[in-house]
Write an enzyme that holds these catalytic residues in place. Structure first.
Site, PDB file in Angstrom:
ATOM      1  N   ASP A 144      -9.885  10.345  12.395  1.00 18.49           N
ATOM      2  CA  ASP A 144     -10.176  11.446  13.742  1.00 18.49           C
ATOM      3  C   ASP A 144      -9.174  12.654  13.238  1.00 18.49           C
ATOM      4  O   ASP A 144      -7.820  12.283  13.554  1.00 18.49           O
ATOM      5  CB  ASP A 144     -10.062  10.712  14.950  1.00 18.49           C
ATOM      6  CG  ASP A 144     -10.496  11.521  16.020  1.00 18.49           C
ATOM      7  OD1 ASP A 144     -10.807  13.015  15.738  1.00 18.49           O
ATOM      8  OD2 ASP A 144     -10.175  11.449  17.128  1.00 18.49           O
ATOM      9  N   ASP A 348     -13.269  19.887  13.886  1.00 14.84           N
ATOM     10  CA  ASP A 348     -13.125  18.453  14.393  1.00 14.84           C
ATOM     11  C   ASP A 348     -13.858  17.583  13.556  1.00 14.84           C
ATOM     12  O   ASP A 348     -15.158  17.989  13.451  1.00 14.84           O
ATOM     13  CB  ASP A 348     -13.444  18.355  15.825  1.00 14.84           C
ATOM     14  CG  ASP A 348     -13.035  17.122  16.265  1.00 14.84           C
ATOM     15  OD1 ASP A 348     -11.980  16.546  15.947  1.00 14.84           O
ATOM     16  OD2 ASP A 348     -13.914  16.754  17.071  1.00 14.84           O
TER      17      ASP A 348
END
Length: 470
Positions: A144, A348
Site C-alpha cells: 500500500d 495511490d
C-alpha cells in the site's frame, strides 16, 4: 455546436476504422473491442511475456487478492458493489487524513469498532508474499503506497486476531526477533503517540505501536525487528515492523500490510541503501491474471515517461502529482488547469476508482456519454453513474481516455481501466467525482492496470510505461 462536432468526429472515426482497417490502438483515438472480451475469465491465466517475477532480484509476484490467482483463496470474496463501497471508505479515510482529521488509535481499550465490519476496509487490493524471521515464515501481505508502517499479526494474539490464510507469525520461533525498547530513537519515530509514555508497555519497557484506519480497522502490538526476506537474494536484517497483538478489520485473510509510503519507517526508507528509494509495479489487467509484479530498485525500461513528484506539507508521505488535464477520443476537455491545483492529486495503489474534482468529472462524463450515445444506458451502480447495457452488441467502439500530467506526460488509460464491469448488461465508466472542493483527486489502481508505474523518490519523479506487465 461543440457537441455536434464531437459526435461527427466520433462517427467519422468509427467509419474509417472499419472501412480502412485502422484497427491498431496506436492509430486511432478509440478502442474497438468484442463484448465477450470485457468479462474476465473465471480461471487464473498468465499473459504471454509476463515473466518479470521469475527468479529476478528485487522482484515479487503480485496478485489481486480477490482473484483466482490469489494465494489467499476465495473465501469472503466481496461483490463488486461491496468493493466499491469499501473503496469509498478508503477514500474517505485518505481525505480525512489529508485534512488532519485522521487520528491514530492510542489505546486499544478505547477503540470503538463498527457494528458491522463487512462493508468497510482500510487497505489496498493487491498482495505479495514476503519472508519474515529465522527460519523465515512466508506471509502474504497487502502492499500500500498510502501507508507507511509495516505490520503483521503475531502470536500469541493477546488481544484478538482476524482470520488469515497463512499461519500467524510466531516471534518465539525466530532466532533473530528483537523487541524495540521505549527509549530507542526508532520508537520515537512512531506517529501513533504524542508522548513517550503512551508508546511503552509498562511491564517490559517495550515500544508499542498503534495504527488505525478511518473505517475503524486497526492493528496494535509491539514494535520489533526481525529479518525480512523479499526474495532469496534480498534479505534485510533488523527490519522494523509492528508485531500485532490485537488486530481487526477487513484485511481479506492477509497476514498484514507492507507500507510503501515516504516516511522513515516505510519499506522504501528502510531499504534505501540497497534500492536507492526506487520501486515500481505493474498491476495485471484483470483479477484473473497473474502477470503483475512489485519491483524494488531501478529498472531496465527505456520508454518510461516521468512527471515530477510533488510533496504537500499536510501529508508529506503521500505521492502528489501535477495533473494538467484530460482528453477523451483525441480531444482535450475544456478544464481549467487550476481545477487540479488545489488541493492536488495523489497516485495511490490502494484506491480502486480514480476520483476527480467534480467539475473535471462532469466534463469527462459529458464527453464520454456523447461518444457513447449510440449505446443503451444502464442503471447506475453505487458511485458509478455512467453505465451501459452491451448485451445486444457483438463489438463496441470506446473513446480512449488520456490523463495529462506535468512535464508533458500523457498517460493513456488502458482499456481495462476505462470500465468497471458488473456484467454485460451493466458496464460502467470507472471514474467518479469528489463531493467536496477540498477533496484530493486520486489516480486509482483500476486506471493504472498494465502500466509500469515507477516511483523514483531519490530524483523526485514518477514514471509510466505502457504495457509494463509484458
Amino acid at each position: 455546436m461543440a457537441n455536434r462536432a464531437r459526435l461527427i468526429f466520433f462517427l467519422l472515426s468509427t467509419y474509417l476504422l472499419f472501412a480502412f482497417g485502422f484497427g491498431a490502438e496506436s492509430e486511432s483515438y478509440f478502442h474497438v473491442i468484442k463484448v465477450t472480451s470485457l468479462l474476465p475469465p473465471p480461471r487464473c491465466s498468465t499473459p504471454k511475456g509476463s515473466n518479470h517475477h521469475e527468479n529476478r532480484k528485487g522482484v515479487l509476484k503480485l496478485d489481486h487478492r480477490y482473484g483466482p490467482c490469489s494465494p489467499l483463496g476465495h473465501r469472503g470474496k466481496p461483490t463488486l458493489r461491496e468493493i466499491l463501497s469499501q473503496d469509498q471508505s478508503r477514500v474517505n479515510s485518505l481525505q480525512s487524513r489529508f485534512k488532519a482529521q485522521f487520528r491514530q488509535v492510542e489505546d486499544t481499550k478505547t477503540t470503538t469498532l463498527p457494528a458491522h465490519l463487512g462493508t468497510l476496509i482500510g487497505t489496498g487490493n493487491y498482495v505479495v508474499t514476503i519472508g519474515l524471521g529465522t527460519p523465515k515464515s512466508d506471509l502474504t501481505v497487502v502492499f500500500d503506497t498510502g501507508s507507511n508502517l509495516n505490520w503483521v499479526q503475531c502470536q500469541p494474539c493477546a488481544g484478538q486476531c482476524y482470520p488469515q490464510q497463512d499461519p500467524i507469525f510466531d516471534p518465539s520461533k525466530s532466532s533473530t526477533y528483537l523487541n524495540i525498547s521505549c527509549s530507542s530513537q526508532d520508537c520515537s519515530l512512531l506517529p501513533s503517540a504524542t508522548g513517550r509514555s503512551t508508546r511503552c508497555a509498562a511491564s517490559t519497557s517495550t515500544c508499542v505501536y498503534a495504527t488505525a484506519y478511518g473505517d475503524g480497522s486497526f492493528s496494535t502490538g509491539y514494535f520489533a525487528r526481525d529479518t525480512l526476506a523479499l526474495t532469496t537474494s534480498d534479505v534485510f536484517p533488523n527490519f522494523a515492523f509492528g508485531c500485532g497483538q490485537s488486530n481487526d478489520g477487513l484485511f481479506g485473510r492477509t497476514a498484514g500490510l507492507l507500507g510503501l509510503g515516504r516516511d522513515a519507517l516505510s519499506l522504501i526508507s528502510q531499504t534505501a541503501k540497497e534500492y536507492g528509494k526506487v520501486f515500481s509495479y505493474c498491476l495485471p489487467p484483470t483479477s484473473s491474471s497473474n502477470g503483475g509484479y512489485l519491483k524494488f530498485g531501478s529498472g531496465d525500461a527505456t520508454s518510461v515517461k516521468f512527471t515530477p513528484l510533488l510533496t504537500n506539507p499536510n501529508s508529506p508521505s503521500f505521492y502528489f502529482l501535477q495533473m494538467a488535464g484530460i482528453s477523451v477520443g483525441g480531444q482535450q476537455l475544456n478544464i481549467a488547469p487550476s481545477t487540479f491545483a488545489s488541493p492536488g492529486t495523489i497516485i495511490d495503489s490502494g484506491t480502486v476508482i480514480t476520483r476527480l474534482p467534480m467539475s473535471a468529472y462532469v466534463a469527462l462524463r459529458s464527453a464520454f456519454r456523447e461518444f457513447m450515445s449510440n449505446y443503451t444506458m444502464a442503471p447506475a451502480s453505487s458511485l458509478l453513474d455512467t453505465c451501459y447495457d452491451f448485451t445486444q452488441q457483438d463489438t463496441v467502439t470506446v473513446p480512449k481516455i488520456v490523463l495529462h500530467f506535468g512535464g508533458n506526460v500523457d498517460v493513456d488509460v488502458p482499456l481495462s481501466g476505462i470500465f468497471s464491469i458488473h456484467s454485460a448488461s451493466q458496464v460502467c465508466l470507472a471514474f467518479a467525482g469528489n463531493s467536496d472542493a477540498s477533496d484530493l483527486a486520486i489516480f486509482g489502481n483500476h486506471q493504472q492496470q498494465t502500466l509500469q508505474v515507477v516511483y523514483d523518490l531519490a530524483s523526485n519523479k514518477v514514471g509510466f510505461e505502457v504495457a509494463g506487465c509484458t
